[in-house]
Design a protein around this motif. Sequence first.
Motif, PDB file in Angstrom:
ATOM      1  N   PRO A  14     -63.774 -12.896 -38.371  1.00  0.00           N
ATOM      2  CA  PRO A  14     -62.965 -13.671 -39.314  1.00  0.00           C
ATOM      3  C   PRO A  14     -62.954 -15.155 -38.952  1.00  0.00           C
ATOM      4  O   PRO A  14     -62.942 -15.524 -37.780  1.00  0.00           O
ATOM      5  N   GLU A  15     -62.970 -15.991 -39.967  1.00  0.00           N
ATOM      6  CA  GLU A  15     -62.882 -17.430 -39.734  1.00  0.00           C
ATOM      7  C   GLU A  15     -61.413 -17.846 -39.675  1.00  0.00           C
ATOM      8  O   GLU A  15     -60.502 -17.057 -39.925  1.00  0.00           O
ATOM      9  N   HIS A  22     -59.259 -19.505 -41.377  1.00  0.00           N
ATOM     10  CA  HIS A  22     -58.278 -19.376 -42.459  1.00  0.00           C
ATOM     11  C   HIS A  22     -57.668 -17.983 -42.475  1.00  0.00           C
ATOM     12  O   HIS A  22     -56.483 -17.821 -42.792  1.00  0.00           O
ATOM     13  N   THR A  23     -58.458 -16.957 -42.123  1.00  0.00           N
ATOM     14  CA  THR A  23     -57.941 -15.595 -42.092  1.00  0.00           C
ATOM     15  C   THR A  23     -56.869 -15.435 -41.032  1.00  0.00           C
ATOM     16  O   THR A  23     -55.846 -14.762 -41.252  1.00  0.00           O
ATOM     17  N   ARG A  68     -53.700 -16.988 -42.162  1.00  0.00           N
ATOM     18  CA  ARG A  68     -53.049 -16.109 -43.135  1.00  0.00           C
ATOM     19  C   ARG A  68     -52.319 -14.966 -42.435  1.00  0.00           C
ATOM     20  O   ARG A  68     -51.207 -14.585 -42.831  1.00  0.00           O
ATOM     21  N   LEU A  69     -52.943 -14.409 -41.393  1.00  0.00           N
ATOM     22  CA  LEU A  69     -52.273 -13.348 -40.637  1.00  0.00           C
ATOM     23  C   LEU A  69     -51.005 -13.864 -39.982  1.00  0.00           C
ATOM     24  O   LEU A  69     -49.979 -13.180 -39.963  1.00  0.00           O
ATOM     25  N   LYS A  88     -59.422 -19.336 -34.164  1.00  0.00           N
ATOM     26  CA  LYS A  88     -59.532 -17.894 -34.399  1.00  0.00           C
ATOM     27  C   LYS A  88     -58.590 -17.080 -33.514  1.00  0.00           C
ATOM     28  O   LYS A  88     -58.770 -15.878 -33.333  1.00  0.00           O
ATOM     29  N   LYS A 141     -59.286  -5.395 -36.425  1.00  0.00           N
ATOM     30  CA  LYS A 141     -58.703  -5.294 -37.753  1.00  0.00           C
ATOM     31  C   LYS A 141     -57.200  -5.109 -37.632  1.00  0.00           C
ATOM     32  O   LYS A 141     -56.714  -4.468 -36.701  1.00  0.00           O
ATOM     33  N   GLY A 176     -57.213 -16.672 -49.859  1.00  0.00           N
ATOM     34  CA  GLY A 176     -57.664 -15.486 -49.152  1.00  0.00           C
ATOM     35  C   GLY A 176     -59.145 -15.212 -49.305  1.00  0.00           C
ATOM     36  O   GLY A 176     -59.599 -14.086 -49.068  1.00  0.00           O
ATOM     37  N   ARG A 177     -59.938 -16.203 -49.667  1.00  0.00           N
ATOM     38  CA  ARG A 177     -61.382 -16.075 -49.781  1.00  0.00           C
ATOM     39  C   ARG A 177     -62.003 -17.446 -49.579  1.00  0.00           C
ATOM     40  O   ARG A 177     -61.302 -18.472 -49.656  1.00  0.00           O
ATOM     41  N   HIS A 184     -68.594 -10.664 -48.531  1.00  0.00           N
ATOM     42  CA  HIS A 184     -67.731 -11.748 -48.072  1.00  0.00           C
ATOM     43  C   HIS A 184     -66.979 -12.395 -49.233  1.00  0.00           C
ATOM     44  O   HIS A 184     -66.007 -13.104 -49.023  1.00  0.00           O
TER      45      HIS A 184
END
Length: 270
Positions: free
Chosen positions: A2-3, A5-6, A9-10, A52, A73, A206-207, A229
């Motif tokens: 994951p980059e 931004h993910t 978001r988490l 990250k 995950k 989210g993308r 992706h």
Amino acid sequence: MPEGHTIHRLAERHRKLFAGRPVAVASPQGRFAADAARVDGRELEDTSARGKHLFHHYAGGAVVHVHLGLYGKVTDGDGAPLPPVGEVRMRMANGEHWLDLRGPAACELLDPPRLDALLARLGPDPLDDDSDGGRAYDSIKGSGRPLMALLMDQSIVAGAGLIYVTESLFRAGLPPTAPGARLSRRKWQAIWQDLRVLMRAGVAEGRIDTVRSAHTPEAMGRAPRVDRHGGEVYVYRRTGQPCLVCGTPVRTAVLNARNAYWCPRCQRAR
């Protein structure tokens, strides 16, 4: 992997689900059991992200550090969690919500000195409002390494992975093989601001979408991109397809053990 931004978001989601209340923390798999016991029942005060890396900040100063790596995950849900399935490294629950973490590269409890040492190893994060990217340029300007390798080095820029790096170089008109020493400060500032805009959009949506309005499927009358992706991109994983700007077939080659993608016309060496 994951980059950045993910991960941001988490952090936002975990703050929403768990912050401000005591949290039950366990390790059904057992590998995180000792550290989980040290924060079990404490209040989760806040969450944060740097590049990250994800951080859960507990009352008393304890910080759980998570790095998903290639295979990690996170899943979550409402109510009481079901019996764990598979290798659950960390489980969090507060009666209303639960979270399971599987397969991370790192899941560990950090004391302040270890946290500071980790943060010191990371470059500035484009999603950090207080960072101007100047420290990153100090590392880039004297280097003969390719720009792609430099921008993916997490000690130089934290959070940008292969997609964001590939696409930001296209948008800047620079080949991935160009040496860092040839990058002007003005051009770097444009790339840095572009990364901030693109990655902030990634947090919001989210993308990863990197095409400008003139090159969207609707504007060009083309079919949307189909890829696991997701998102609309210029060159990433578009080998042999026509460049959305000039029509030249997109090229790919292995660079620093990663696949590089570029348009030989739009990204000519200067």
